[in-house]
Design an enzyme around this catalytic site. Structure first.
Site, PDB file in Angstrom:
ATOM      1  N   GLY A  13      99.926  65.980  17.775  1.00 36.55           N
ATOM      2  CA  GLY A  13      99.858  64.716  18.515  1.00 36.55           C
ATOM      3  C   GLY A  13     101.262  64.300  18.937  1.00 36.55           C
ATOM      4  O   GLY A  13     102.216  64.583  18.227  1.00 36.55           O
ATOM      5  N   LYS A  76      95.109  70.513  19.390  1.00 40.68           N
ATOM      6  CA  LYS A  76      93.955  71.390  19.159  1.00 40.68           C
ATOM      7  C   LYS A  76      94.352  72.855  19.297  1.00 40.68           C
ATOM      8  O   LYS A  76      93.747  73.728  18.664  1.00 40.68           O
ATOM      9  CB  LYS A  76      92.852  71.068  20.160  1.00 40.68           C
ATOM     10  CG  LYS A  76      92.233  69.694  19.919  1.00 40.68           C
ATOM     11  CD  LYS A  76      91.116  69.414  20.891  1.00 40.68           C
ATOM     12  CE  LYS A  76      90.464  68.062  20.585  1.00 40.68           C
ATOM     13  NZ  LYS A  76      89.544  67.656  21.626  1.00 40.68           N
ATOM     14  N   ASP A 117     102.513  69.348  10.140  1.00 38.92           N
ATOM     15  CA  ASP A 117     102.157  70.468   9.243  1.00 38.92           C
ATOM     16  C   ASP A 117     101.292  71.519   9.955  1.00 38.92           C
ATOM     17  O   ASP A 117     101.422  72.715   9.683  1.00 38.92           O
ATOM     18  CB  ASP A 117     101.495  69.962   7.955  1.00 38.92           C
ATOM     19  CG  ASP A 117     100.142  69.333   8.209  1.00 38.92           C
ATOM     20  OD1 ASP A 117     100.083  68.336   8.945  1.00 38.92           O
ATOM     21  OD2 ASP A 117      99.133  69.846   7.687  1.00 38.92           O
ATOM     22  N   THR A 139     106.152  63.548  13.241  1.00 39.36           N
ATOM     23  CA  THR A 139     104.826  62.947  13.117  1.00 39.36           C
ATOM     24  C   THR A 139     104.956  61.467  12.741  1.00 39.36           C
ATOM     25  O   THR A 139     105.820  61.103  11.934  1.00 39.36           O
ATOM     26  CB  THR A 139     103.892  63.627  12.085  1.00 39.36           C
ATOM     27  OG1 THR A 139     102.776  62.768  11.854  1.00 39.36           O
ATOM     28  CG2 THR A 139     104.528  63.909  10.755  1.00 39.36           C
ATOM     29  N   ILE A 140     104.088  60.658  13.330  1.00 37.79           N
ATOM     30  CA  ILE A 140     104.073  59.237  12.957  1.00 37.79           C
ATOM     31  C   ILE A 140     103.532  59.073  11.535  1.00 37.79           C
ATOM     32  O   ILE A 140     103.679  58.025  10.938  1.00 37.79           O
ATOM     33  CB  ILE A 140     103.230  58.385  13.928  1.00 37.79           C
ATOM     34  CG1 ILE A 140     101.752  58.774  13.868  1.00 37.79           C
ATOM     35  CG2 ILE A 140     103.760  58.453  15.345  1.00 37.79           C
ATOM     36  CD1 ILE A 140     100.822  57.701  14.420  1.00 37.79           C
ATOM     37  N   ASP A 141     102.884  60.118  11.001  1.00 38.27           N
ATOM     38  CA  ASP A 141     102.271  60.003   9.670  1.00 38.27           C
ATOM     39  C   ASP A 141     103.302  60.134   8.541  1.00 38.27           C
ATOM     40  O   ASP A 141     103.017  59.774   7.407  1.00 38.27           O
ATOM     41  CB  ASP A 141     101.194  61.079   9.485  1.00 38.27           C
ATOM     42  CG  ASP A 141     100.161  61.063  10.595  1.00 38.27           C
ATOM     43  OD1 ASP A 141      99.956  59.984  11.186  1.00 38.27           O
ATOM     44  OD2 ASP A 141      99.570  62.127  10.884  1.00 38.27           O
ATOM     45  N   MET A 183      97.156  54.145  11.721  1.00 31.51           N
ATOM     46  CA  MET A 183      96.940  55.598  11.608  1.00 31.51           C
ATOM     47  C   MET A 183      97.634  56.157  10.350  1.00 31.51           C
ATOM     48  O   MET A 183      98.064  55.401   9.485  1.00 31.51           O
ATOM     49  CB  MET A 183      97.441  56.295  12.853  1.00 31.51           C
ATOM     50  CG  MET A 183      96.535  56.122  14.054  1.00 31.51           C
ATOM     51  SD  MET A 183      97.175  57.069  15.456  1.00 31.51           S
ATOM     52  CE  MET A 183      95.724  57.131  16.495  1.00 31.51           C
ATOM     53  N   ARG A 289     101.512  55.410  18.865  1.00 29.35           N
ATOM     54  CA  ARG A 289     102.141  56.690  19.221  1.00 29.35           C
ATOM     55  C   ARG A 289     102.907  56.627  20.539  1.00 29.35           C
ATOM     56  O   ARG A 289     103.642  57.562  20.853  1.00 29.35           O
ATOM     57  CB  ARG A 289     101.060  57.770  19.332  1.00 29.35           C
ATOM     58  CG  ARG A 289     100.428  58.165  18.038  1.00 29.35           C
ATOM     59  CD  ARG A 289     100.328  59.661  17.895  1.00 29.35           C
ATOM     60  NE  ARG A 289      99.760  60.325  19.015  1.00 29.35           N
ATOM     61  CZ  ARG A 289      98.597  60.993  19.015  1.00 29.35           C
ATOM     62  NH1 ARG A 289      97.880  61.020  17.909  1.00 29.35           N
ATOM     63  NH2 ARG A 289      98.180  61.626  20.068  1.00 29.35           N
TER      64      ARG A 289
HETATM   65  O1  F6P Z   1      98.828  62.953  13.273  1.00 30.30           O
HETATM   66  C1  F6P Z   1      99.084  61.929  14.167  1.00 30.30           C
HETATM   67  C2  F6P Z   1      97.837  61.118  14.429  1.00 30.30           C
HETATM   68  O2  F6P Z   1      98.162  60.034  15.283  1.00 30.30           O
HETATM   69  C3  F6P Z   1      97.132  60.609  13.174  1.00 30.30           C
HETATM   70  O3  F6P Z   1      97.763  59.505  12.611  1.00 30.30           O
HETATM   71  C4  F6P Z   1      95.753  60.347  13.711  1.00 30.30           C
HETATM   72  O4  F6P Z   1      94.790  60.444  12.682  1.00 30.30           O
HETATM   73  C5  F6P Z   1      95.558  61.459  14.713  1.00 30.30           C
HETATM   74  O5  F6P Z   1      96.852  61.910  15.076  1.00 30.30           O
HETATM   75  C6  F6P Z   1      94.833  61.020  15.952  1.00 30.30           C
HETATM   76  O6  F6P Z   1      94.543  62.141  16.735  1.00 30.30           O
HETATM   77  P1  F6P Z   1      94.017  62.052  18.244  1.00 30.30           P
HETATM   78  O7  F6P Z   1      95.231  61.766  19.104  1.00 30.30           O
HETATM   79  O8  F6P Z   1      93.449  63.396  18.505  1.00 30.30           O
HETATM   80  O9  F6P Z   1      93.043  60.947  18.339  1.00 30.30           O
END
Ligand code: F6P
Length: 366
Positions: A13, A76, A117, A139-141, A183, A289
């Site tokens: 992402g 993906k 990851d 990653t924002i996570d 998120m 994001r």
């Molecule tokens: O890993 C980054 C993230 O923004 C997560 O915090 C969130 O669960 C996921 O990606 C969202 O994914 P998508 O952009 O496919 O909705």
């Protein structure tokens, strides 16, 4: 003699700071090491479909402050599980040999994989096939192992904190409970840190399943003692004790199909019914994001990208750059593959939050 070449892709992402990394890699590769840079479009999808561009210093001029990624991203694409065929014949195939041929045909000395990851796991698998990989943690996570922080997190934490601040004032005016879902996947860093920064009364993390009775009791007590509003910060990965996480989407064309989201609606319904206080739910979503990176993320991105090019120049491959304490280091990529760094329940910030009266929605002895 042809020039030395390095490749770069932004996987997973997107997040603020990706362009700053593309800029840092390109400027130092071209300016410091006299190398050429090949940028693959849309993460590993661009490698699979042979879509790439040559990046010159001019192409990355002026992008330091821009959100997103000029190369595009995909969370993906996976060369080891690429959807082929359609309908009933659809299956996930290993097309990594195609990526390896492209890597060789382009004469790449190394491939810089910017991602979380998932991206590091794919990068590590390509390394096992002979590619020279250097990882940059994004990653924002904030859930990558071996690094104290990933770039992108600070910008997301700011967006979440600002949202909590805005909800605070309207919660106060209307004597409501505001539930805000942030998120973070299975790691509660974003909820914990924005929750503490925004003065959340309750913070619910994936690492500690909550007891809804406890959440109801906190809100009721506050109301009884004069605080007619409450702020509940919920990580998208949170779940009730004995219950399940909530998914907003199950994607069928990826090895990581489960997209979290929506638990806060369940919490809102129960809380309103049991506390008799009006509740409102905000799911912050992709606002976290987007947008321009914070100064810290620009600095991290610049330092990480320059360190990554140093590894390429030294020939120190199959490592990810990382920040440990105040040192930028290189860690073997195997150490970050397929694992996530979650919040330890004895984290100092959890102790601090408890000390100022924040509830984590469950008994916690620290
Ligand atoms: O890993 C980054 C993230 O923004 C997560 O915090 C969130 O669960 C996921 O990606 C969202 O994914 P998508 O952009 O496919 O909705």
């Amino acid at each position: 003699m042809s020039k030395r070449r390095v490749g770069i892709l932004t996987g997973g992402g997107d997040c603020p700071g990706l362009n700053a990394v593309i800029r840092g890699v390109t400027k130092s590769a071209v300016g410091k090491y006299g190398m050429e840079v090949v940028g693959f479009y849309d993460g590993f999808q661009g490698m699979i479909e042979e879509r790439f561009t040559m990046l010159r210093a001019d192409d990355v001029s002026g992008i330091l402050t821009h959100g997103g990624t000029i190369l595009g991203a995909s969370n993906k694409a996976n060369p080891f599980a690429h959807p082929v065929g359609s309908g009933e014949n659809r299956q996930l195939a290993d097309v990594s040999d195609k990526c390896m041929s492209l890597y060789q045909d382009l004469g790449l000395e190394a491939l810089i994989c910017v991602g979380g990851d998932g991206t590091m796991t794919i990068g590590g698998k390509l390394a096992a096939l002979g590619a020279n990989i250097v990882g940059v943690p994004k990653t924002i996570d904030n859930d990558l192992m071996e690094t104290d922080v990933t770039f992108g997190f600070d910008s997301a934490r700011l967006a979440a904190t600002e949202a909590i601040d805005r909800l605070h004032s309207t919660a106060q005016s209307h004597h409501r409970v505001m539930i805000i879902e942030v998120m973070g996947r299975n790691a509660g860093w974003l909820a914990l840190e924005s929750g503490v920064a925004g003065g959340g009364d309750v913070i619910l993390l994936p690492e500690l399943p909550y007891d809804i009775d406890e959440v109801v009791s906190v809100v009721r007590k506050r109301s009884r003692f004069g605080k007619k509003f409450s702020i509940v910060v919920v990580s998208e990965g949170a779940r009730p004790q004995g219950g399940k996480q909530v998914y907003r989407e199950i994607a069928d064309d990826t090895t990581e199909p489960k997209r979290l989201g929506g638990i806060s609606r369940e919490i809102g319904e129960i809380l309103e019914e049991r506390s008799s206080i009006e509740c409102r739910v905000t799911i912050l979503g992709h606002l976290q994001r987007g947008g321009t990176p914070t100064p810290l993320d620009r600095i991290l991105a610049t330092q990480f990208s320059v360190s990554a090019m140093e590894l390429v120049a030294e020939g120190k491959y199959n490592h990810m750059v990382a920040l440990q304490g105040n040192r930028y280091v290189a860690v073997p990529i195997e150490k970050v593959m397929g694992v996530q760094r979650v919040v330890p329940l004895d984290a100092p910030l959890m102790k601090a939050a408890l000390a100022v009266g924040t509830s984590f929605g469950a008994e916690i002895a620290i």
